[in-house]
Scaffold this motif. Structure first.
Motif, PDB file in Angstrom:
ATOM      1  N   UNK A   1       0.812  -1.209   0.000  1.00  0.00           N
ATOM      2  CA  UNK A   1       0.000   0.000   0.000  1.00  0.00           C
ATOM      3  C   UNK A   1       0.840   1.250   0.000  1.00  0.00           C
ATOM      4  N   UNK A   2       1.932   1.237   0.772  1.00  0.00           N
ATOM      5  CA  UNK A   2       2.803   2.408   0.823  1.00  0.00           C
ATOM      6  C   UNK A   2       3.465   2.655  -0.530  1.00  0.00           C
ATOM      7  N   UNK A   3       3.825   1.602  -1.253  1.00  0.00           N
ATOM      8  CA  UNK A   3       4.435   1.774  -2.580  1.00  0.00           C
ATOM      9  C   UNK A   3       3.479   2.520  -3.500  1.00  0.00           C
ATOM     10  N   UNK A   4       2.213   2.114  -3.516  1.00  0.00           N
ATOM     11  CA  UNK A   4       1.236   2.775  -4.392  1.00  0.00           C
ATOM     12  C   UNK A   4       1.069   4.237  -3.962  1.00  0.00           C
ATOM     13  N   UNK A   5       1.004   4.495  -2.677  1.00  0.00           N
ATOM     14  CA  UNK A   5       0.858   5.870  -2.202  1.00  0.00           C
ATOM     15  C   UNK A   5       2.070   6.714  -2.581  1.00  0.00           C
ATOM     16  N   UNK A   6       3.255   6.150  -2.473  1.00  0.00           N
ATOM     17  CA  UNK A   6       4.458   6.893  -2.872  1.00  0.00           C
ATOM     18  C   UNK A   6       4.440   7.213  -4.361  1.00  0.00           C
ATOM     19  N   UNK A   7       4.054   6.229  -5.166  1.00  0.00           N
ATOM     20  CA  UNK A   7       3.981   6.468  -6.616  1.00  0.00           C
ATOM     21  C   UNK A   7       2.957   7.557  -6.929  1.00  0.00           C
ATOM     22  N   UNK A   8       1.839   7.554  -6.215  1.00  0.00           N
ATOM     23  CA  UNK A   8       0.821   8.582  -6.436  1.00  0.00           C
ATOM     24  C   UNK A   8       1.317   9.970  -6.021  1.00  0.00           C
ATOM     25  N   UNK A   9       2.272   9.990  -5.089  1.00  0.00           N
ATOM     26  CA  UNK A   9       2.860  11.272  -4.690  1.00  0.00           C
ATOM     27  C   UNK A   9       3.872  11.779  -5.698  1.00  0.00           C
ATOM     28  N   UNK A  10       4.258  10.919  -6.659  1.00  0.00           N
ATOM     29  CA  UNK A  10       5.198  11.346  -7.696  1.00  0.00           C
ATOM     30  C   UNK A  10       6.584  10.766  -7.575  1.00  0.00           C
ATOM     31  N   UNK A  11       6.817   9.869  -6.618  1.00  0.00           N
ATOM     32  CA  UNK A  11       8.126   9.263  -6.492  1.00  0.00           C
ATOM     33  C   UNK A  11       8.375   8.290  -7.639  1.00  0.00           C
ATOM     34  N   UNK A  12       9.622   8.105  -7.989  1.00  0.00           N
ATOM     35  CA  UNK A  12       9.990   7.174  -9.055  1.00  0.00           C
ATOM     36  C   UNK A  12      10.001   5.754  -8.516  1.00  0.00           C
ATOM     37  N   UNK A  13      10.057   4.779  -9.448  1.00  0.00           N
ATOM     38  CA  UNK A  13      10.122   3.378  -9.045  1.00  0.00           C
ATOM     39  C   UNK A  13      11.381   3.118  -8.233  1.00  0.00           C
ATOM     40  N   UNK A  14      12.491   3.741  -8.643  1.00  0.00           N
ATOM     41  CA  UNK A  14      13.758   3.547  -7.922  1.00  0.00           C
ATOM     42  C   UNK A  14      13.659   4.071  -6.500  1.00  0.00           C
ATOM     43  N   UNK A  15      13.042   5.247  -6.342  1.00  0.00           N
ATOM     44  CA  UNK A  15      12.883   5.802  -4.995  1.00  0.00           C
ATOM     45  C   UNK A  15      11.977   4.918  -4.146  1.00  0.00           C
ATOM     46  N   UNK A  16      10.896   4.395  -4.743  1.00  0.00           N
ATOM     47  CA  UNK A  16       9.992   3.496  -4.008  1.00  0.00           C
ATOM     48  C   UNK A  16      10.706   2.214  -3.608  1.00  0.00           C
ATOM     49  N   UNK A  17      11.560   1.713  -4.501  1.00  0.00           N
ATOM     50  CA  UNK A  17      12.315   0.495  -4.198  1.00  0.00           C
ATOM     51  C   UNK A  17      13.212   0.705  -2.983  1.00  0.00           C
ATOM     52  N   UNK A  18      13.868   1.858  -2.951  1.00  0.00           N
ATOM     53  CA  UNK A  18      14.752   2.151  -1.816  1.00  0.00           C
ATOM     54  C   UNK A  18      13.957   2.282  -0.517  1.00  0.00           C
TER      55      UNK A  18
END
Length: 384
Positions: free
Chosen positions: A32-49
């Motif tokens: 859930x946090x990954x999807x929320x981060x992506x919706x905030x505009x973070x990149x896949x690499x940033x979400x992975x970290x």
């Protein structure tokens, strides 16, 4: 389209869905946090970290997004527009705090009148309001159709106040042909907000009964009003039958936070009678203790519930139906329009009844075959 994905907290994890689609998945907190981060505009690499820091080990975000796409959660389609303003406003009026309070007050008054005046209570004779069979049948059919539309529209409007769409269709519960509203989109809402849309049909049914009872108290008995009360009281009683995936079954899912109750109930039952197959055992093995508890509890409702359904059908519904059939058959020898009316009445009664009974028979035979087949598989793969 990641922005269209809904992220709803649910226990220790999240429910992910898409307001325009029928599919929802349960994921752990990091998902859930990954999807929320992506919706905030973070990149896949940033979400992975971030995800790796959150769980203390590497997380493959790209593979996670691929799984969401395969599950139908991520889509390139444009999400639908907002709920039509009229439906949203009407839903708020009828099923907001003021509307629910008004309906509750009506129901209280109606119940008091039914207790005080036995003449207002429905009776199975109300299912045959006229001595002319076709007139009785047509009145019941028309009133049932109108009440069914109102019931299903109540679900749609109660969901519409939250921006959720509902789709009306027809189906079968045991041997009963029913209308149903698909409000799967309610999974995009927190649990506490799902309850009113799920029971909105029952609420409006009870309010209509109360209104008709109050009217009859002042204007006297009316056969059509009594037919409507008879039908809606029966409908409310039928909805309490959680063993048939009724409105109260859906509410039961919300209250127990169950997401796979129907299948798990069947697996638990087949294991109880030693007819569990590999899929059943895998399903039971993957279930949590809480899920197994509610599956067993539901099974205690399901088995006697089916027996009650058969008793109600053959001891109440069928009695009224047979009376109408008897009147229709007796009209045929008279010839003329009476005979035509009798034949039409028989067709209108027997055709849907035939579909319901044959469908129930096919389901029963299929269930027996699955149980027998599962038993053979279980003995072959895991002999004891």
């Amino acid at each position: 389209m990641i922005q269209a994905v809904t992220v709803v907290p649910d226990g220790d994890g999240y429910l992910l869905g898409w307001r325009g689609g029928p599919d929802f998945v349960e994921v752990p907190a990091v998902g859930g946090r990954i999807v929320l981060w992506l919706q905030e505009g973070l990149s896949v690499a940033e979400c992975t970290a971030r995800a790796g820091e959150m769980v203390g080990e590497p997380v493959d975000v790209e593979d996670f997004l691929h799984d969401l796409t395969e599950a139908g959660i991520l889509s390139d389609e444009e999400p639908p527009g907002d709920t039509p303003p009229f439906g949203h406003r009407l839903g708020r009026i009828l099923f907001g705090p003021a509307g629910l309070t008004a309906q509750a007050a009506l129901v209280v008054i109606g119940v008091v009148l039914l207790v005080v005046d036995p003449a207002l209570r429905p009776d199975y004779h109300d299912g045959v309001p006229f001595t002319i069979p076709l007139a009785s049948l047509l009145s019941i059919t028309v009133v049932s159709a109108v009440l069914t539309v109102i019931h299903e529209m109540a679900h749609k409007l109660a969901a519409a106040q939250y921006g959720v769409y509902g789709r009306i269709s027809f189906g079968r519960r045991l041997f009963f042909i029913v209308a149903q509203t698909d409000v799967t989109g309610l999974w995009v809402l927190p649990r506490r907000r799902r309850a009113v849309p799920l029971v909105a049909g029952i609420l409006i049914d009870a309010a209509i009964v109360a209104i008709l009872v109050i009217l009859q108290e002042f204007v006297g008995p009316d056969p059509i009003m009594r037919v409507a009360v008879f039908i809606n009281v029966g409908a409310i009683v039928a909805q309490t039958a959680v063993y048939m995936r009724t409105d109260f079954y859906a509410l039961f899912l919300v209250l127990t936070n169950s997401k796979n109750l129907w299948a798990l109930k069947g697996a638990v039952f087949r294991r109880l009678i030693r007819r569990a197959g590999r899929n059943d055992l895998d399903l039971i093995g993957a279930a949590t203790p809480r899920e197994l508890f509610w599956a067993r509890a539901y099974l205690l409702l399901y088995v006697p519930g089916v027996a009650i359904a058969f008793s109600y059908y053959f001891g109440f519904t069928l009695r009224a139906t047979l009376r109408v059939i008897g009147l229709a058959v007796s009209a045929i020898p008279d010839g003329g329009w009476s005979a035509v009316g009798g034949v039409v009445a028989l067709l209108v009664i027997l055709v849907p009844m035939g579909f319901g009974l044959t469908g129930a028979a096919r389901s029963g035979i299929a269930a027996i075959r699955r149980a027998a087949h599962s038993g053979l598989r279980a003995q072959t793969e895991m002999p004891i």
